[in-house]
Write an enzyme that holds these catalytic residues in place. Structure first.
Site, PDB file in Angstrom:
ATOM      1  N   ASN A  10      35.491  44.485   3.044  1.00  0.00           N
ATOM      2  CA  ASN A  10      36.287  43.516   3.800  1.00  0.00           C
ATOM      3  C   ASN A  10      37.738  43.936   3.624  1.00  0.00           C
ATOM      4  O   ASN A  10      38.314  43.763   2.559  1.00  0.00           O
ATOM      5  CB  ASN A  10      36.055  42.100   3.255  1.00  0.00           C
ATOM      6  CG  ASN A  10      36.977  41.073   3.896  1.00  0.00           C
ATOM      7  OD1 ASN A  10      37.689  41.379   4.850  1.00  0.00           O
ATOM      8  ND2 ASN A  10      36.973  39.857   3.360  1.00  0.00           N
ATOM      9  N   TRP A  11      38.289  44.510   4.686  1.00  0.00           N
ATOM     10  CA  TRP A  11      39.653  45.055   4.578  1.00  0.00           C
ATOM     11  C   TRP A  11      40.707  43.955   4.560  1.00  0.00           C
ATOM     12  O   TRP A  11      41.866  44.211   4.257  1.00  0.00           O
ATOM     13  CB  TRP A  11      39.922  46.005   5.750  1.00  0.00           C
ATOM     14  CG  TRP A  11      39.204  47.325   5.661  1.00  0.00           C
ATOM     15  CD1 TRP A  11      38.201  47.674   4.778  1.00  0.00           C
ATOM     16  CD2 TRP A  11      39.434  48.477   6.470  1.00  0.00           C
ATOM     17  NE1 TRP A  11      37.807  48.968   5.003  1.00  0.00           N
ATOM     18  CE2 TRP A  11      38.544  49.487   6.036  1.00  0.00           C
ATOM     19  CE3 TRP A  11      40.305  48.754   7.529  1.00  0.00           C
ATOM     20  CZ2 TRP A  11      38.510  50.757   6.626  1.00  0.00           C
ATOM     21  CZ3 TRP A  11      40.263  50.016   8.118  1.00  0.00           C
ATOM     22  CH2 TRP A  11      39.377  51.006   7.661  1.00  0.00           C
ATOM     23  N   LYS A  12      40.333  42.748   4.952  1.00  0.00           N
ATOM     24  CA  LYS A  12      41.295  41.637   5.038  1.00  0.00           C
ATOM     25  C   LYS A  12      42.473  42.039   5.946  1.00  0.00           C
ATOM     26  O   LYS A  12      42.271  42.771   6.890  1.00  0.00           O
ATOM     27  CB  LYS A  12      41.719  41.199   3.640  1.00  0.00           C
ATOM     28  CG  LYS A  12      40.489  40.915   2.746  1.00  0.00           C
ATOM     29  CD  LYS A  12      40.787  40.194   1.481  1.00  0.00           C
ATOM     30  CE  LYS A  12      39.487  39.938   0.713  1.00  0.00           C
ATOM     31  NZ  LYS A  12      39.668  39.159  -0.509  1.00  0.00           N
ATOM     32  N   HIS A  95      34.694  33.130   5.367  1.00  0.00           N
ATOM     33  CA  HIS A  95      35.277  33.630   4.102  1.00  0.00           C
ATOM     34  C   HIS A  95      36.130  32.525   3.486  1.00  0.00           C
ATOM     35  O   HIS A  95      36.778  31.759   4.214  1.00  0.00           O
ATOM     36  CB  HIS A  95      36.121  34.878   4.384  1.00  0.00           C
ATOM     37  CG  HIS A  95      36.511  35.589   3.125  1.00  0.00           C
ATOM     38  ND1 HIS A  95      37.574  35.168   2.360  1.00  0.00           N
ATOM     39  CD2 HIS A  95      35.974  36.652   2.500  1.00  0.00           C
ATOM     40  CE1 HIS A  95      37.670  35.970   1.306  1.00  0.00           C
ATOM     41  NE2 HIS A  95      36.716  36.881   1.364  1.00  0.00           N
ATOM     42  N   GLU A  97      38.956  32.602   2.227  1.00  0.00           N
ATOM     43  CA  GLU A  97      40.356  32.641   2.669  1.00  0.00           C
ATOM     44  C   GLU A  97      40.511  31.968   4.028  1.00  0.00           C
ATOM     45  O   GLU A  97      41.527  31.318   4.288  1.00  0.00           O
ATOM     46  CB  GLU A  97      40.841  34.100   2.706  1.00  0.00           C
ATOM     47  CG  GLU A  97      41.040  34.636   1.290  1.00  0.00           C
ATOM     48  CD  GLU A  97      40.830  36.131   1.134  1.00  0.00           C
ATOM     49  OE1 GLU A  97      40.796  36.860   2.146  1.00  0.00           O
ATOM     50  OE2 GLU A  97      40.674  36.584  -0.020  1.00  0.00           O
ATOM     51  N   GLU A 167      30.477  34.502  -2.930  1.00  0.00           N
ATOM     52  CA  GLU A 167      31.763  34.925  -3.475  1.00  0.00           C
ATOM     53  C   GLU A 167      32.429  33.773  -4.219  1.00  0.00           C
ATOM     54  O   GLU A 167      33.070  32.914  -3.591  1.00  0.00           O
ATOM     55  CB  GLU A 167      32.689  35.382  -2.340  1.00  0.00           C
ATOM     56  CG  GLU A 167      32.161  36.532  -1.527  1.00  0.00           C
ATOM     57  CD  GLU A 167      33.284  37.291  -0.828  1.00  0.00           C
ATOM     58  OE1 GLU A 167      33.409  38.488  -1.093  1.00  0.00           O
ATOM     59  OE2 GLU A 167      34.038  36.687  -0.055  1.00  0.00           O
ATOM     60  N   GLY A 173      39.829  38.801  -5.846  1.00  0.00           N
ATOM     61  CA  GLY A 173      41.164  39.374  -6.000  1.00  0.00           C
ATOM     62  C   GLY A 173      41.795  39.122  -7.361  1.00  0.00           C
ATOM     63  O   GLY A 173      42.992  39.326  -7.540  1.00  0.00           O
ATOM     64  N   SER A 213      35.896  40.864  -6.884  1.00  0.00           N
ATOM     65  CA  SER A 213      36.311  41.883  -7.848  1.00  0.00           C
ATOM     66  C   SER A 213      35.223  42.912  -8.172  1.00  0.00           C
ATOM     67  O   SER A 213      35.148  43.405  -9.300  1.00  0.00           O
ATOM     68  CB  SER A 213      36.832  41.229  -9.137  1.00  0.00           C
ATOM     69  OG  SER A 213      37.983  40.440  -8.859  1.00  0.00           O
ATOM     70  N   GLY A 234      36.378  43.643  -1.459  1.00  0.00           N
ATOM     71  CA  GLY A 234      37.725  43.541  -0.912  1.00  0.00           C
ATOM     72  C   GLY A 234      38.567  44.738  -1.312  1.00  0.00           C
ATOM     73  O   GLY A 234      38.455  45.821  -0.737  1.00  0.00           O
ATOM     74  N   GLY A 235      39.413  44.542  -2.316  1.00  0.00           N
ATOM     75  CA  GLY A 235      40.387  45.555  -2.742  1.00  0.00           C
ATOM     76  C   GLY A 235      39.822  46.966  -2.886  1.00  0.00           C
ATOM     77  O   GLY A 235      40.417  47.929  -2.381  1.00  0.00           O
TER      78      GLY A 235
HETATM   79  P1  13P Z   1      38.023  41.479  -3.992  1.00  0.00           P
HETATM   80  O1  13P Z   1      36.913  42.516  -4.058  1.00  0.00           O
HETATM   81  O2  13P Z   1      39.354  42.071  -3.710  1.00  0.00           O
HETATM   82  O3  13P Z   1      37.981  40.550  -5.155  1.00  0.00           O
HETATM   83  O4  13P Z   1      37.706  40.584  -2.689  1.00  0.00           O
HETATM   84  C1  13P Z   1      36.451  40.063  -2.526  1.00  0.00           C
HETATM   85  C2  13P Z   1      36.355  39.476  -1.171  1.00  0.00           C
HETATM   86  O5  13P Z   1      36.968  38.472  -0.878  1.00  0.00           O
HETATM   87  C3  13P Z   1      35.501  40.183  -0.200  1.00  0.00           C
HETATM   88  O6  13P Z   1      35.302  39.386   0.919  1.00  0.00           O
END
Ligand code: 13P
Length: 250
Positions: A10-12, A95, A97, A167, A173, A213, A234-235
């Site tokens: 997930n590149w956000k 998600h 967010e 999640e 994050g 994470s 994510g990251g």
């Molecule tokens: P991180 O892997 O950066 O914690 O993010 C997880 C996430 O929100 C994937 O959708």
């Protein structure tokens, strides 16, 4: 039944279109693994160049959101039909967010899930508890509520093809990955909930990811759990490390 693992990035809100193409070209050789479905979920404006850049590779492309209406006066929104035409196969729905910053609810998540299925897009349906909820011991109740509403009017045949991403919000994050036991416990509870709503066969088919994470170090143990069928990353999905996560079994 053996479920194929699915590992999605997930590149956000990262990567301009030209950066996105460069990243795909960098990651393409690193994420080859026939045992795993590999998905890059990218910002809407990156979808078309990323689909083009992924041609001939094992990478499938996903969106990070979409709207539940068919078309019309919804300024700024993107429809399922547009995603399909652009070559998208998956879409992240709900998600945390989006729930936190864009007021998404279990009800809008449900509408989006139905719309994704109506257009043949596989939804990656997100759920997860806050730290307060975990500390109050209401994690499982909360997740069951999210799942039960997300799947309203979804048929068993559709549900079997869905992907759920568990999640925990406190793990996103933060570098604070859930323990393997915590992640497995909730993913199993989600599968049990699906069995309750539908049947054992549907529960055995649906794929459940862990997200929060995930790193090259934590992936092998997490993905070895009985009810964890991969990850939503994510990251680490923006780095060469994503290749190690996809090849967690090598
Ligand atoms: P991180 O892997 O950066 O914690 O993010 C997880 C996430 O929100 C994937 O959708």
């Amino acid at each position: 039944m053996s479920r194929k693992k699915i590992i999605a990035g997930n590149w956000k809100m990262n990567q301009t279109p030209s950066q996105a193409v460069a990243l795909v070209n960098q990651l393409k050789p690193l994420v080859e693994n026939q045992d795993v479905d590999v998905v890059f979920c990218v910002p809407a404006i990156d979808i078309i160049p990323v689909v083009e850049a992924c041609k001939g590779s094992n990478i499938q492309v996903g969106a990070e959101n979409m709207y539940f209406e068919e078309k019309g006066a919804y300024t700024g929104e993107i429809s399922a039909e547009m995603l399909v035409d652009a070559g998208v196969q998956y879409v992240i729905i709900g998600h945390s967010e989006r729930r936190e910053y864009f007021a998404e609810t279990d009800e809008t998540v449900n509408k989006k899930v139905l719309q994704a299925f109506a257009h043949g897009i596989t939804p990656i349906i997100c759920c997860g508890e806050s730290l307060t909820q975990r500390e109050q011991g209401i994690t499982i109740d909360w997740i069951r509520q999210q799942i039960k509403i997300a799947f309203l009017q979804v048929t068993a045949e559709q549900a079997a093809k869905a992907v759920i991403a568990y999640e925990p919000i406190w793990a996103i994050g933060t570098g604070k990955v859930a323990t393997t036991e915590q992640a497995q416990e909730v993913c199993k509870a989600i599968r049990d909930c699906i069995a309750e709503i539908y049947d054992e066969q549907t529960a055995a088919a649906i794929r459940i990811q862990y997200g929060g994470s995930v790193s090259a170090a934590s992936a092998p143990e997490l993905f070895a759990q009985e009810d964890i069928d991969g990850g939503l990353v994510g990251g680490a999905s923006l780095k060469p490390d994503f290749g190690k996560i996809v090849n967690y079994n090598k």
